[in-house]
Design an enzyme around this catalytic site. Structure first.
Site, mmCIF file in Angstrom:
data_model
loop_
_atom_site.group_PDB
_atom_site.id
_atom_site.type_symbol
_atom_site.label_atom_id
_atom_site.label_comp_id
_atom_site.label_asym_id
_atom_site.label_seq_id
_atom_site.Cartn_x
_atom_site.Cartn_y
_atom_site.Cartn_z
ATOM 1 N N ASN A 1 0.804 -1.227 0.000
ATOM 2 C CA ASN A 1 0.000 0.000 0.000
ATOM 3 C C ASN A 1 0.838 1.279 0.000
ATOM 4 O OD1 ASN A 1 -1.526 -2.078 2.164
ATOM 5 N ND2 ASN A 1 -2.696 -1.461 0.377
ATOM 6 N N ILE B 1 0.873 6.772 0.019
ATOM 7 C CA ILE B 1 0.233 5.768 0.862
ATOM 8 C C ILE B 1 -1.216 5.600 0.428
ATOM 9 C CG2 ILE B 1 -0.341 5.130 3.251
ATOM 10 C CD1 ILE B 1 1.721 7.394 4.073
ATOM 11 N N CYS B 2 -1.618 4.347 0.223
ATOM 12 C CA CYS B 2 -3.015 4.073 -0.099
ATOM 13 C C CYS B 2 -3.736 3.776 1.212
ATOM 14 C CB CYS B 2 -3.105 2.886 -1.055
ATOM 15 S SG CYS B 2 -4.799 2.544 -1.522
ATOM 16 N N LEU B 3 -4.412 4.771 1.727
ATOM 17 C CA LEU B 3 -5.094 4.647 3.011
ATOM 18 C C LEU B 3 -6.397 5.427 2.898
ATOM 19 C CD1 LEU B 3 -4.747 3.596 5.945
ATOM 20 C CD2 LEU B 3 -3.652 5.764 6.491
ATOM 21 N N ASP C 1 -6.497 -3.642 -1.826
ATOM 22 C CA ASP C 1 -6.556 -2.279 -2.352
ATOM 23 C C ASP C 1 -5.118 -1.788 -2.524
ATOM 24 O OD1 ASP C 1 -7.423 0.191 -3.163
ATOM 25 O OD2 ASP C 1 -7.851 0.925 -1.135
#
Length: 148
Positions: A77, A84-86, A117
């Site tokens: 992520n 950052i994929c959050l 994701d």
């Protein structure tokens, strides 16, 4: 509005810092912070010290801060630019959230990646199909880039 809120968060962070994280302004710029995240002990990032930059938008807290890793990290992520994929940094952002909560969410992302994701599909695939190889690679990157 934003600077008042940012100042309050800084005071709260100094009074009650989240576990294994610290953060504060770079020089005198209240809208640009640097944070330090210690690699969680129960993860392949244990022992690492990860630098994270935080940029607050002028309309904070109505828009999320831009948060990015400055230390290279092997994670499904987090990409090579440090993005950052959050969800809480994007569509799930709420003005009720604080930098303290964001840092804690990043720590738990290090412990529990979300391979469904991913920002880096190859790492997500490795995480799902060859966990041992993923952990070995993440550990070696941590030793190489996050241990002084």
């Amino acid at each position: 509005m934003a600077s008042k809120r940012i100042l309050k968060e800084l005071k709260d962070l100094q009074k009650d810092p989240p576990t294994s994280c610290s953060a504060g302004p770079v020089a005198e710029d209240m809208f640009h912070w640097q944070a330090t995240i210690m690699g969680p002990t129960d993860s392949p990032y244990a022992g690492g010290v990860f630098l994270v930059s935080i940029h607050f938008p002028p309309d904070y807290p109505f828009k999320p801060p831009k948060v990015a890793f400055r230390t290279k990290v092997f994670h499904p992520n987090i990409n090579s630019n440090g993005s950052i994929c959050l969800d809480i940094l994007k569509e799930q952002w709420s003005p009720a959230l604080t930098i303290s909560k964001v840092l804690l969410s990043i720590c738990s992302l290090l412990t529990d990646p979300n391979p469904d994701d991913p920002l880096v599909p190859e790492i997500a695939h490795m995480y799902k199909t060859d966990r041992a190889k993923y952990e070995t690679t993440a550990r070696s990157w941590t030793q190489k880039y996050a241990m002084g």
